[in-house]
Motif scaffolding. Structure first.
Motif, mmCIF file in Angstrom:
data_model
loop_
_atom_site.group_PDB
_atom_site.id
_atom_site.type_symbol
_atom_site.label_atom_id
_atom_site.label_comp_id
_atom_site.label_asym_id
_atom_site.label_seq_id
_atom_site.Cartn_x
_atom_site.Cartn_y
_atom_site.Cartn_z
ATOM 1 N N ARG A 324 27.631 40.365 -5.670
ATOM 2 C CA ARG A 324 27.922 41.743 -5.284
ATOM 3 C C ARG A 324 26.765 42.399 -4.539
ATOM 4 O O ARG A 324 26.969 43.084 -3.545
ATOM 5 C CB ARG A 324 28.283 42.566 -6.522
ATOM 6 C CG ARG A 324 29.655 42.192 -7.071
ATOM 7 C CD ARG A 324 30.121 43.200 -8.106
ATOM 8 N NE ARG A 324 31.540 42.991 -8.411
ATOM 9 C CZ ARG A 324 32.535 43.527 -7.745
ATOM 10 N NH1 ARG A 324 32.284 44.269 -6.688
ATOM 11 N NH2 ARG A 324 33.782 43.301 -8.078
ATOM 12 N N GLY A 325 25.544 42.230 -5.013
ATOM 13 C CA GLY A 325 24.423 42.936 -4.420
ATOM 14 C C GLY A 325 24.222 42.620 -2.949
ATOM 15 O O GLY A 325 24.000 43.500 -2.123
ATOM 16 N N LYS A 326 24.295 41.335 -2.595
ATOM 17 C CA LYS A 326 24.077 40.915 -1.213
ATOM 18 C C LYS A 326 25.362 40.938 -0.390
ATOM 19 O O LYS A 326 25.348 41.304 0.785
ATOM 20 C CB LYS A 326 23.481 39.507 -1.181
ATOM 21 C CG LYS A 326 22.108 39.378 -1.786
ATOM 22 C CD LYS A 326 21.648 37.930 -1.749
ATOM 23 C CE LYS A 326 20.303 37.747 -2.430
ATOM 24 N NZ LYS A 326 19.859 36.336 -2.419
ATOM 25 N N CYS A 327 26.461 40.503 -1.003
ATOM 26 C CA CYS A 327 27.678 40.244 -0.219
ATOM 27 C C CYS A 327 28.686 41.389 -0.180
ATOM 28 O O CYS A 327 29.448 41.493 0.778
ATOM 29 C CB CYS A 327 28.377 38.986 -0.754
ATOM 30 S SG CYS A 327 27.507 37.458 -0.352
ATOM 31 N N GLU A 328 28.724 42.232 -1.188
ATOM 32 C CA GLU A 328 29.785 43.237 -1.241
ATOM 33 C C GLU A 328 29.754 44.190 -0.035
ATOM 34 O O GLU A 328 30.802 44.416 0.584
ATOM 35 C CB GLU A 328 29.715 44.022 -2.552
ATOM 36 C CG GLU A 328 30.946 44.891 -2.773
ATOM 37 C CD GLU A 328 31.037 45.399 -4.199
ATOM 38 O OE1 GLU A 328 32.159 45.638 -4.678
ATOM 39 O OE2 GLU A 328 29.986 45.552 -4.851
ATOM 40 N N PRO A 329 28.591 44.750 0.345
ATOM 41 C CA PRO A 329 28.598 45.614 1.537
ATOM 42 C C PRO A 329 28.982 44.856 2.806
ATOM 43 O O PRO A 329 29.712 45.377 3.658
ATOM 44 C CB PRO A 329 27.159 46.129 1.607
ATOM 45 C CG PRO A 329 26.637 46.006 0.217
ATOM 46 C CD PRO A 329 27.277 44.767 -0.322
ATOM 47 N N ILE A 330 28.485 43.627 2.956
ATOM 48 C CA ILE A 330 28.769 42.834 4.162
ATOM 49 C C ILE A 330 30.246 42.484 4.238
ATOM 50 O O ILE A 330 30.912 42.680 5.272
ATOM 51 C CB ILE A 330 27.908 41.552 4.182
ATOM 52 C CG1 ILE A 330 26.430 41.909 4.266
ATOM 53 C CG2 ILE A 330 28.301 40.664 5.364
ATOM 54 C CD1 ILE A 330 25.498 40.721 4.111
ATOM 55 N N LEU A 331 30.784 41.954 3.133
ATOM 56 C CA LEU A 331 32.199 41.552 3.143
ATOM 57 C C LEU A 331 33.112 42.768 3.213
ATOM 58 O O LEU A 331 34.246 42.663 3.694
ATOM 59 C CB LEU A 331 32.509 40.712 1.904
ATOM 60 C CG LEU A 331 31.759 39.374 1.806
ATOM 61 C CD1 LEU A 331 32.254 38.567 0.609
ATOM 62 C CD2 LEU A 331 31.895 38.558 3.080
ATOM 63 N N GLY A 332 32.625 43.918 2.739
ATOM 64 C CA GLY A 332 33.408 45.145 2.884
ATOM 65 C C GLY A 332 33.691 45.447 4.340
ATOM 66 O O GLY A 332 34.799 45.874 4.696
ATOM 67 N N HIS A 333 32.688 45.229 5.202
ATOM 68 C CA HIS A 333 32.893 45.402 6.647
ATOM 69 C C HIS A 333 33.714 44.256 7.227
ATOM 70 O O HIS A 333 34.670 44.484 7.971
ATOM 71 C CB HIS A 333 31.541 45.474 7.356
ATOM 72 C CG HIS A 333 31.611 45.160 8.821
ATOM 73 N ND1 HIS A 333 32.273 45.956 9.735
ATOM 74 C CD2 HIS A 333 31.124 44.094 9.527
ATOM 75 C CE1 HIS A 333 32.177 45.425 10.939
ATOM 76 N NE2 HIS A 333 31.498 44.296 10.843
ATOM 77 N N MET A 334 33.342 43.019 6.872
ATOM 78 C CA MET A 334 33.979 41.861 7.508
ATOM 79 C C MET A 334 35.467 41.755 7.176
ATOM 80 O O MET A 334 36.265 41.286 7.992
ATOM 81 C CB MET A 334 33.260 40.571 7.098
ATOM 82 C CG MET A 334 31.798 40.525 7.492
ATOM 83 S SD MET A 334 31.027 38.915 7.213
ATOM 84 C CE MET A 334 31.507 38.059 8.727
ATOM 85 N N LEU A 335 35.850 42.192 5.986
ATOM 86 C CA LEU A 335 37.254 42.075 5.561
ATOM 87 C C LEU A 335 38.017 43.391 5.724
ATOM 88 O O LEU A 335 39.146 43.510 5.233
ATOM 89 C CB LEU A 335 37.312 41.608 4.101
ATOM 90 C CG LEU A 335 36.797 40.174 3.864
ATOM 91 C CD1 LEU A 335 36.761 39.863 2.371
ATOM 92 C CD2 LEU A 335 37.657 39.161 4.602
ATOM 93 N N GLU A 336 37.401 44.344 6.414
ATOM 94 C CA GLU A 336 38.087 45.610 6.668
ATOM 95 C C GLU A 336 39.357 45.344 7.486
ATOM 96 O O GLU A 336 39.316 44.720 8.548
ATOM 97 C CB GLU A 336 37.164 46.555 7.433
ATOM 98 C CG GLU A 336 37.733 47.948 7.625
ATOM 99 C CD GLU A 336 36.773 48.866 8.358
ATOM 100 O OE1 GLU A 336 37.199 49.958 8.760
ATOM 101 O OE2 GLU A 336 35.591 48.476 8.534
ATOM 102 N N GLY A 337 40.497 45.796 6.974
ATOM 103 C CA GLY A 337 41.769 45.585 7.662
ATOM 104 C C GLY A 337 42.457 44.287 7.301
ATOM 105 O O GLY A 337 43.602 44.059 7.709
ATOM 106 N N VAL A 338 41.777 43.410 6.539
ATOM 107 C CA VAL A 338 42.394 42.160 6.081
ATOM 108 C C VAL A 338 43.042 42.414 4.723
ATOM 109 O O VAL A 338 42.373 42.867 3.787
ATOM 110 C CB VAL A 338 41.349 41.025 5.965
ATOM 111 C CG1 VAL A 338 41.990 39.768 5.375
ATOM 112 C CG2 VAL A 338 40.730 40.722 7.322
#
Length: 559
Positions: A324-338
């Protein structure tokens, strides 16, 4: 598949239906397609000979043991053909790029990249600093300064004592001068005054001479230390600038090919900056490559390969969610709309569960909390032991809950109806006058019959709420245990926690320095099942009003 990084399935997948939604990456059961891809990647890792990396699986291999998170992303190309991509976390075999895996989002190891070039300059500064700190003239001058200061202070104290003694002697002489004639007394007093003046002048000359010497040496030392300070500041500024350039050059795509830099993604987090290693995990690498190459993500799976680290609990070949600490903000953007599977952590697992009262009187209540039931309200779910008991006893004063259980742990929870009763009971817990026993079913055989585990714990800042074993910053955590029964490669065990740290029993069971046998159903430190097989079975305390010893026992239901 035309892309060189896309891997075709070796087995027949024609009968497997595609998932309706993409994997929710932070809590999931891998889709069958992801499991097949994982098996194929694990088979490659077991048989490949190209990677010179010590995973800790070959006892004869030399070098630092570094286990790795690997990931697979099942994708669909524009023709509808399925395949999968593979990635690893961080670097592998001292490289970021390998034929079988997708490349990094940003390769800091690229010899032609700005990072490597500026890193050389920073490294040269580090060497210059080390040489300056060992400069012979600097070290000798610094040592001489220290010796002069010490000698000056010692001589000064000695001389001040002598002046004080002389002053006392002059005073005594004046007091004994009663028999002298006026002229003799005048001559004596003049002589004593001159002695005092000579002492003061000597003290001044002595102080001035040493201060000049100290000042000269201090100036020489400060010249060196200013050089050091300026060089360190210059290196720090260059490092910060380089880090900023990396964060700004390190950008991530979503399915619309919208770019966001690493810095902008983390600007609204608590620390306002990316943690170390952000963007180097497998999941962001996989999604980045898919979006760059017009591949549609279908499902995701990540697993650990190799020996477990000393701090974390990681099991070879086991599937884990994204951190969560490293990936949650990044994947929040990358999976936006998925469209993704629903986040189970937003669902109330206690909705249809009953909270049974096993003991009650005018002052206290004891309940049997089911598994997957919060003790107190959470961030997104309010239903809990506290809210239900507050509704049942609206006139109760004080905090009600005397102690807590993890959401996944079932068993006995003690509540107080009055503030003073609550205070008295909490004091018993703090002073460790309460007897507690948990029963757990472990995945594996524990060979010893009894023992004590002493492993300090702290939260994993990059992957809350997971806990780490940490001897530097962790809080002491102690658990006594005894085996009840061994059966079918499982161990039924009693735990007697001496301390009450978060996830203490779960980590102490699963960690290689603990029992090395995770609790069955532990979705953080073991394998997910229908429930966590951990139950607070027995509690003994002193009734605050009657002073009786209250013993409560509730058997576990691990069905």
């Amino acid at each position: 598949m035309v892309n060189s990084k896309l891997i075709s399935f070796k087995s027949d997948i024609s009968g497997i239906a595609l998932p309706e939604k993409f994997t929710f990456p932070f809590y999931y059961d891998p889709h069958p397609l992801a499991l097949i891809a994982i098996d194929q990647l694990q088979d490659y890792l077991s048989t490949q000979t190209e990677l010179n990396h010590n995973f800790g699986l070959d006892r004869e291999q030399d070098g630092l043991i570094i286990g790795k998170m690997f990931g697979v992303l099942v994708v669909q190309d524009k023709q509808g053909e399925l395949g999968f991509l593979t990635a690893f976390s961080g670097k592998l075999a001292d490289s970021n790029d390998h034929d079988y895996f997708v490349p990094p989002v940003f390769d800091i190891l690229d010899s032609e990249g700005f990072f490597r070039k500026e890193e050389i300059v920073i490294n040269d500064m580090t060497i210059e600093l080390a040489e300056l700190e060992k400069n012979e003239t600097y070290l000798k001058t610094k040592e001489e300064l220290e010796q002069v200061v010490i000698a000056y202070q010692e001589e000064l104290q000695k001389y001040k004592k002598e002046i004080k003694a002389a002053k006392a002697e002059r005073k005594q002489t004046r007091e004994n001068s009663g028999n002298l004639s006026p002229s003799e007394l005048e001559a004596l007093l003049e002589d004593l005054r001159k002695q005092s003046i000579r002492e003061q002048y000597f003290l001044k000359d002595f102080t001035d001479a040493h201060k000049k010497k100290i000042a000269a040496l201090t100036e020489a030392v400060e010249q060196f230390e200013n050089q050091l300070l300026n060089l360190k500041e210059k290196r720090k500024n260059m490092s910060n600038t380089l880090q900023g350039e990396i964060f700004d050059s390190y950008y991530f795509l979503n399915h619309k090919k919208e770019k966001r830099s690493l810095q902008s993604i983390f600007q609204n987090t608590i620390d306002h900056k990316p943690p170390a290693g952000a963007g180097e995990c497998a999941a962001p690498k996989l999604l980045q490559f898919a979006f760059e190459n017009d591949l549609k993500p279908v499902c995701l799976g990540e697993f650990w390969w190799g020996a477990s680290p000393k701090s974390e609990v990681r099991v070879h070949k086991q599937v884990y969610p994204a951190c969560r600490g490293k990936c949650e903000p990044i994947l929040g953007h990358m999976l936006e709309g998925v469209e993704q599977d629903e986040n189970p952590m937003l669902q109330n697992p206690a909705e249809d569960k009953e909270l049974k009262i096993v003991f009650e009187d005018e002052y206290i209540v004891v309940v049997n909390k089911p598994a997957e039931f919060l003790s107190v309200p959470g961030k997104t779910i309010s239903d809990s032991v506290y809210t239900r008991m507050k509704e049942k006893y609206p006139e109760a004063t004080g905090p009600l809950i005397v102690h807590r259980l993890d959401m996944s742990t079932s068993g006995i929870i003690l509540l107080a109806k009055e503030k003073n009763v609550h205070k008295h009971l909490q004091k018993q817990f703090i002073k460790r006058n309460v007897q507690k026993r948990y029963v757990a079913l472990l995945d594996g055989l524990v060979t010893e019959d009894t023992g004590t585990i002493d492993l300090p714990l702290r939260v994993d800042l990059d992957d809350r709420p997971r806990q780490l074993v940490c001897y530097e910053h962790g809080k002491r955590a102690v658990t006594k245990w005894e085996v009840v029964e061994r059966r079918n490669n499982q161990t039924l065990i009693y735990f007697y926690p001496i301390t009450g740290r978060t996830h203490q029993l779960r980590v102490h069971a699963a960690h290689t320095l603990g029992l090395n046998a995770p609790i069955i159903g532990d979705d953080l430190y073991g394998r997910k099942e229908t429930r966590l097989h951990l139950h607070a079975q027995f509690l003994q305390f002193t009734h605050p009003i009657t002073k009786e010893a209250i013993k409560i026992k509730v058997e576990a239901d691990f069905s």
